[in-house]
Design a protein around this motif. Sequence first.
Motif, short mmCIF file in Angstrom:
data_model
loop_
_atom_site.label_atom_id
_atom_site.label_comp_id
_atom_site.label_asym_id
_atom_site.label_seq_id
_atom_site.Cartn_x
_atom_site.Cartn_y
_atom_site.Cartn_z
N ARG A 18 1.69 -42.63 34.80
CA ARG A 18 1.70 -41.76 35.93
C ARG A 18 1.81 -42.32 37.21
N ARG A 19 2.90 -43.22 37.19
CA ARG A 19 3.33 -43.89 38.24
C ARG A 19 2.43 -45.15 38.83
N ASP A 20 1.57 -45.51 38.19
CA ASP A 20 0.67 -46.66 38.36
C ASP A 20 1.31 -47.92 37.99
N THR A 21 1.83 -48.55 38.86
CA THR A 21 2.68 -49.73 38.37
C THR A 21 1.72 -50.96 37.99
N ALA A 22 0.88 -51.12 38.87
CA ALA A 22 -0.04 -52.30 38.47
C ALA A 22 -0.78 -52.17 37.00
N ALA A 23 -0.90 -50.90 36.62
CA ALA A 23 -1.43 -50.71 35.22
C ALA A 23 -0.69 -50.97 34.28
N MET A 24 0.69 -50.50 34.54
CA MET A 24 1.60 -50.52 33.73
C MET A 24 2.08 -52.07 33.40
N ALA A 45 0.88 -65.46 28.19
CA ALA A 45 2.40 -65.09 28.82
C ALA A 45 2.93 -66.25 29.25
N VAL A 46 4.27 -66.12 29.38
CA VAL A 46 5.08 -67.05 30.03
C VAL A 46 4.93 -67.12 31.50
N ALA A 47 5.00 -68.39 31.92
CA ALA A 47 4.58 -68.63 33.18
C ALA A 47 5.97 -69.58 33.64
N GLY A 48 6.62 -69.38 35.00
CA GLY A 48 7.41 -70.43 35.41
C GLY A 48 7.79 -70.00 36.72
N GLU A 49 8.98 -70.57 37.21
CA GLU A 49 9.44 -70.28 38.35
C GLU A 49 11.14 -69.80 38.04
N LEU A 50 11.67 -69.16 38.74
CA LEU A 50 12.95 -68.81 38.68
C LEU A 50 13.79 -70.19 39.01
N SER A 51 13.53 -71.07 39.66
CA SER A 51 14.59 -72.07 40.07
C SER A 51 14.49 -72.69 38.21
N ASP A 52 13.42 -72.63 37.84
CA ASP A 52 13.76 -73.44 36.36
C ASP A 52 14.79 -72.99 35.54
N ALA A 53 15.32 -73.71 34.64
CA ALA A 53 16.27 -73.49 33.95
C ALA A 53 16.03 -72.15 33.07
N ALA A 54 17.00 -71.32 32.98
CA ALA A 54 16.89 -70.03 32.00
C ALA A 54 16.73 -70.28 30.64
N PRO A 55 15.66 -69.53 30.18
CA PRO A 55 15.71 -69.88 28.61
C PRO A 55 16.64 -69.92 27.58
N THR A 56 17.61 -68.97 28.16
CA THR A 56 18.81 -68.74 27.27
C THR A 56 19.77 -67.78 27.98
N ASP A 57 20.88 -67.83 27.83
CA ASP A 57 21.94 -67.12 28.51
C ASP A 57 21.91 -65.89 27.61
N ASP A 58 22.49 -64.81 28.51
CA ASP A 58 22.57 -63.22 28.06
C ASP A 58 20.85 -62.61 27.98
N GLY A 59 19.97 -63.30 28.72
CA GLY A 59 18.64 -62.95 28.94
C GLY A 59 18.59 -62.27 30.12
N TRP A 60 17.57 -61.40 30.29
CA TRP A 60 17.07 -60.50 31.57
C TRP A 60 15.77 -60.91 32.07
N ALA A 61 15.33 -60.59 33.00
CA ALA A 61 14.08 -60.66 33.66
C ALA A 61 13.67 -59.47 34.64
N TYR A 62 12.64 -58.81 34.41
CA TYR A 62 12.15 -57.52 35.23
C TYR A 62 10.86 -58.02 35.86
N LEU A 63 10.79 -58.53 37.26
CA LEU A 63 9.75 -59.00 37.60
C LEU A 63 9.15 -58.24 39.02
N TRP A 64 8.10 -57.68 38.74
CA TRP A 64 7.38 -57.02 40.07
C TRP A 64 6.75 -57.84 40.85
N GLU A 65 7.11 -57.51 42.15
CA GLU A 65 6.45 -58.38 43.37
C GLU A 65 4.77 -58.04 43.25
N HIS A 66 4.14 -58.79 43.80
CA HIS A 66 2.82 -58.97 43.71
C HIS A 66 2.25 -57.73 44.13
N GLU A 67 2.65 -57.24 45.13
CA GLU A 67 1.95 -55.76 45.67
C GLU A 67 2.62 -54.78 45.11
#
Length: 169
Positions: free
Chosen positions: A43-49, A96-118
């Motif tokens: 029901r649009r509760d991003t943090a819970a999702m 969970a996987v933890a890292g930085e986006l400056s790290d090498a990507a784990p694989t080509d043809d992959g995607w990441a969907y990341l929410w900002e903290h707030e």
Amino acid sequence: MVNALVGKFEPGARRFQARRVALEGQPSGTLAQMRVIWAAKFRRDTAAMVEALLRRDWSVLAYKPWPEQAVAERRPEWAYVRGLGLAANTSEPGPAVAGELSDAAPTDDGWAYLWEHEMGALHVYAARGGRWHHLATLPADVWAELTEQLVVDVEARWCWLAQGEEKAA
């Protein structure tokens, strides 16, 4: 096989926490289903999702009823989670996987969907050439009104990225 990471950025940093999604990682699959899950199940509760997604790795994210026979089978490597998808490695989800986006990507043809903290926006990245590329930022109001055309546009940006690399080679 196209895979993805779903998760969030840590407060005040470029570090992230995420879980793997093994199948259907491209936006037409994962992004569209996350939008349906967010609206229908949470029901649009991003943090819970996001917290629910971070509890385990996923084979696929999907807001749909699973066949009773499949749910009853209860295979140890999968769990059908109503309104979220098919969880992977249910016996021991692990961290969970933890890292930085400056790290090498784990694989080509992959995607990441990341929410900002707030939870103010969803950022979409694609792995190409061994590194992450930012493709889109979807602020909360855009996310709330996500259209099929916007999903197609995000995938088109990935195609442009691939074409640019081919021309450079």
